[in-house]
Design a protein around this motif. Structure first.
Motif, PDB file in Angstrom:
ATOM      1  N   GLN A   1       0.812  -1.211   0.000  1.00 31.08           N
ATOM      2  CA  GLN A   1       0.000   0.000   0.000  1.00 31.08           C
ATOM      3  C   GLN A   1       0.850   1.268   0.000  1.00 31.08           C
ATOM      4  O   GLN A   1       0.397   2.325   0.440  1.00 31.08           O
ATOM      5  N   ALA A   2       2.081   1.173  -0.440  1.00 32.39           N
ATOM      6  CA  ALA A   2       2.941   2.353  -0.475  1.00 32.39           C
ATOM      7  C   ALA A   2       2.402   3.371  -1.493  1.00 32.39           C
ATOM      8  O   ALA A   2       1.733   3.007  -2.462  1.00 32.39           O
ATOM      9  N   ASN A   3       2.697   4.647  -1.266  1.00 33.56           N
ATOM     10  CA  ASN A   3       2.235   5.698  -2.180  1.00 33.56           C
ATOM     11  C   ASN A   3       2.826   5.539  -3.573  1.00 33.56           C
ATOM     12  O   ASN A   3       2.194   5.852  -4.579  1.00 33.56           O
ATOM     13  N   THR A   4       4.053   5.043  -3.618  1.00 35.06           N
ATOM     14  CA  THR A   4       4.721   4.802  -4.896  1.00 35.06           C
ATOM     15  C   THR A   4       4.837   3.301  -5.130  1.00 35.06           C
ATOM     16  O   THR A   4       5.377   2.587  -4.275  1.00 35.06           O
ATOM     17  N   PRO A   5       4.353   2.758  -6.237  1.00 37.49           N
ATOM     18  CA  PRO A   5       4.382   1.310  -6.479  1.00 37.49           C
ATOM     19  C   PRO A   5       5.775   0.694  -6.361  1.00 37.49           C
ATOM     20  O   PRO A   5       5.909  -0.453  -5.940  1.00 37.49           O
ATOM     21  N   THR A   6       6.802   1.446  -6.727  1.00 34.03           N
ATOM     22  CA  THR A   6       8.160   0.895  -6.644  1.00 34.03           C
ATOM     23  C   THR A   6       8.597   0.676  -5.192  1.00 34.03           C
ATOM     24  O   THR A   6       9.575  -0.032  -4.948  1.00 34.03           O
ATOM     25  N   ASN A   7       7.884   1.268  -4.254  1.00 34.31           N
ATOM     26  CA  ASN A   7       8.213   1.088  -2.833  1.00 34.31           C
ATOM     27  C   ASN A   7       7.489  -0.100  -2.214  1.00 34.31           C
ATOM     28  O   ASN A   7       7.664  -0.380  -1.027  1.00 34.31           O
ATOM     29  N   ASN A   8       6.659  -0.785  -3.003  1.00 34.73           N
ATOM     30  CA  ASN A   8       6.030  -2.003  -2.511  1.00 34.73           C
ATOM     31  C   ASN A   8       7.007  -3.169  -2.602  1.00 34.73           C
ATOM     32  O   ASN A   8       7.915  -3.170  -3.439  1.00 34.73           O
ATOM     33  N   GLY A   9       6.786  -4.166  -1.767  1.00 33.56           N
ATOM     34  CA  GLY A   9       7.662  -5.335  -1.771  1.00 33.56           C
ATOM     35  C   GLY A   9       7.957  -5.800  -0.355  1.00 33.56           C
ATOM     36  O   GLY A   9       7.286  -5.406   0.611  1.00 33.56           O
ATOM     37  N   PHE A  10       8.967  -6.643  -0.226  1.00 33.47           N
ATOM     38  CA  PHE A  10       9.373  -7.138   1.089  1.00 33.47           C
ATOM     39  C   PHE A  10      10.371  -6.171   1.724  1.00 33.47           C
ATOM     40  O   PHE A  10      11.263  -5.624   1.047  1.00 33.47           O
ATOM     41  N   TYR A  11      10.214  -6.001   3.040  1.00 31.11           N
ATOM     42  CA  TYR A  11      11.084  -5.112   3.810  1.00 31.11           C
ATOM     43  C   TYR A  11      11.682  -5.879   4.994  1.00 31.11           C
ATOM     44  O   TYR A  11      11.103  -6.866   5.473  1.00 31.11           O
ATOM     45  N   LEU A  12      12.808  -5.376   5.462  1.00 32.90           N
ATOM     46  CA  LEU A  12      13.483  -5.967   6.612  1.00 32.90           C
ATOM     47  C   LEU A  12      13.650  -4.902   7.694  1.00 32.90           C
ATOM     48  O   LEU A  12      14.167  -3.812   7.426  1.00 32.90           O
TER      49      LEU A  12
END
Length: 503
Positions: free
Chosen positions: A163-174
């Motif tokens: 649900q990030a504002n920018t699609p490129t910021n979606n994904g897995f995070y650590l």
């Protein structure tokens, strides 16, 4: 005549003593020997005094006392002995041998109290941890997260953002669970991009035992793709190869690594408790300091007495060696004590599902599942891999590959069970069961909708938090300074990770 003779003898004796002292203090060897004698005698008296063999009081010399070391975290708390205010922590008190009710009180913190036995010439410690009555909160994530997985080493948390504002910021995070100020300020770090078609918020994730890699298993209806990526850098999933053909071999190698570590740690425990752990118990978790076992009994058995020689000043808290199926216990190998902690009915085991999945998706999944399969999945339990502790032959993957398939279900149709089996092995959080607190002296759990913590001998049960949270995920910070929860504080806000500050 006799008096004169006695007087001469006395004078002669005095002269001899004078000559001896003169010889001592006028020669280097004599002076050294005398000094050594004084030091030895003084040391003996000091040691005996420190041990409580004797102490000076208003009423004179009192012999054979014990020592009570009243220490608390934080310090500066009032110390009551048998309801009488005596001192403040930290302090050491000389006290007559016997049993005392100790209460430690500090404003703004939970009360600690316990009956302790003080023995002659031995030191008894309180080691009291006081938890804040009204802890503060701090957000760890902000955009809304799902699919949460703590690492085996307890130092990291993996989660997915879509649900990030920018699609490129979606994904897995650590999220690195460090107390380093700079790392905390930098926040979570992205380790992969997102592929919307794969529905990665519903993917099954398995950590490698060394916490350096993750395996991502996508269900068949979403593409049946499988990835293996490192967590120390960002990876583009579309550029990764499908590792389906290597999956079984990789998971078997991970299972062998888990088995070897487990066997190494368990070998330090008495054979009698190992027999219970491998044959009459489930959900066996070793404490962080490797000195205690948390386990749930699956049969009614009796643990023999005096598996090791008794230690001086050992815990005097009531233990339970007649084990009953369904009860949860902690065994302390240093003191050979076995404490009843809880009954399984108070904290039933059920697996940690993919947190953050829409309720409608979960409802559909439940409707489409067979009832018997649901029951079986809902009570997956951890069984020790090292059930061969009484054998001198250590299993090897090269010699017997089939021995390291125990955590792997039929991955063509059931990736979820395999992921749950591995995750259950790493931590009790995946079973929503009791977890070891990082200090190895407390247990963290959820009951009655409240986050609670207690000492491993079942004393000083404290409610840490009773507000809104998803009770399938409660996790301690590695240094014990915080507890991480998954919650939303308003209907319009997404679910995120928050830290409950304990210090």
């Amino acid at each position: 005549m006799a008096k004169k003779k006695n007087k001469n003898f006395a004078q002669h004796l005095i002269e001899q003593v004078k000559n001896i002292f003169k010889a001592i203090f006028t020669t280097r060897i004599g002076y050294t020997l005398f000094s050594l004698l004084v030091v030895v005698i003084g040391s003996i008296f000091a040691i005996r005094y420190a041990r409580g063999s004797w102490r000076l009081t208003k009423n004179g010399i009192v012999a054979n006392t014990g020592l009570l070391n009243v220490n608390s975290f934080p310090t500066g708390a009032q110390v009551f002995i048998d309801d009488r205010l005596v001192t403040a922590s930290d302090d050491t008190i000389y006290i007559d041998p016997g049993e005392y009710h100790i209460k430690i009180v500090k404003e703004g913190y939970s009360i600690w109290q316990k009956n302790l036995s003080v023995q002659e010439e031995l030191v008894t410690q309180t080691n009291a941890t006081l938890f804040p009555s009204a802890p503060s909160f701090s957000p760890l994530t902000f955009t809304g997260i799902a699919n949460i997985h703590p690492s085996p080493d307890g130092q990291k948390i993996l989660f997915h953002v879509k649900q990030a504002n920018t699609p490129t910021n979606n994904g897995f995070y650590l999220l690195e669970l460090t107390s380093n100020f700079l790392s905390i300020q930098s926040g979570p770090r992205q380790i992969s991009d997102d592929v919307p078609a794969l529905e990665l918020d519903k993917a099954h994730v398995i950590w490698s035992p060394d916490s350096q890699e993750i395996m991502i298993l996508v269900d068949e209806k979403f593409g049946r793709t499988e990835f293996l990526i490192p967590v120390d850098k960002k990876s583009s999933l579309l550029e990764q190869i499908d590792i389906s053909y290597l999956r079984t071999k990789t998971l078997s190698a991970w299972e062998e690594e888990i088995y070897q570590k487990e066997r190494l740690f368990l070998e330090k425990f008495p054979p009698e408790i190992l027999q219970v752990a491998t044959q009459s118990a489930k959900n066996v978790y070793i404490s962080p300091d490797k000195k205690r076992l948390l386990y749930t009994a699956t049969a009614n058995v009796t643990l023999p007495e005096e598996l090791i020689p008794p230690l001086p000043a050992a815990s005097n808290q009531a233990e339970e060696r007649n084990l009953k199926a369904g009860n949860i216990y902690v065994y302390d190998r240093e003191e050979d004590k076995n404490f009843l902690v809880l009954n399984e009915e108070i904290r039933p085991n059920f697996p940690l599902l993919n947190l953050g999945v829409e309720n409608s998706d979960l409802d559909k999944k439940t409707e489409n599942s067979n009832l018997d399969e649901k029951i079986e999945l809902s009570f997956l339990n951890k069984q020790l891999l090292s059930d061969d502790l009484f054998s001198n032959q250590i299993r090897k993957l090269e010699a017997s590959p089939e021995a390291f398939l125990r955590l792997q279900a039929d991955l063509t149709s059931d990736k979820e069970t395999t992921a749950l089996n591995f995750n259950n092995y790493y931590s009790g959080v995946s079973l929503n069961s009791l977890q070891w607190f990082p200090d190895s002296k407390h247990l963290l759990y959820v009951a009655d909708g409240k986050i609670q913590i207690m000492e491993y001998d079942s004393h000083n049960n404290t409610v840490i938090y009773s507000g809104p949270f998803i009770d399938e995920f409660v996790y301690p910070w590695p240094d014990g300074s915080q507890i991480i929860i998954y919650t939303s504080f308003s209907p319009d806000s997404p679910f995120n990770l928050y830290a409950i500050n304990l210090k």
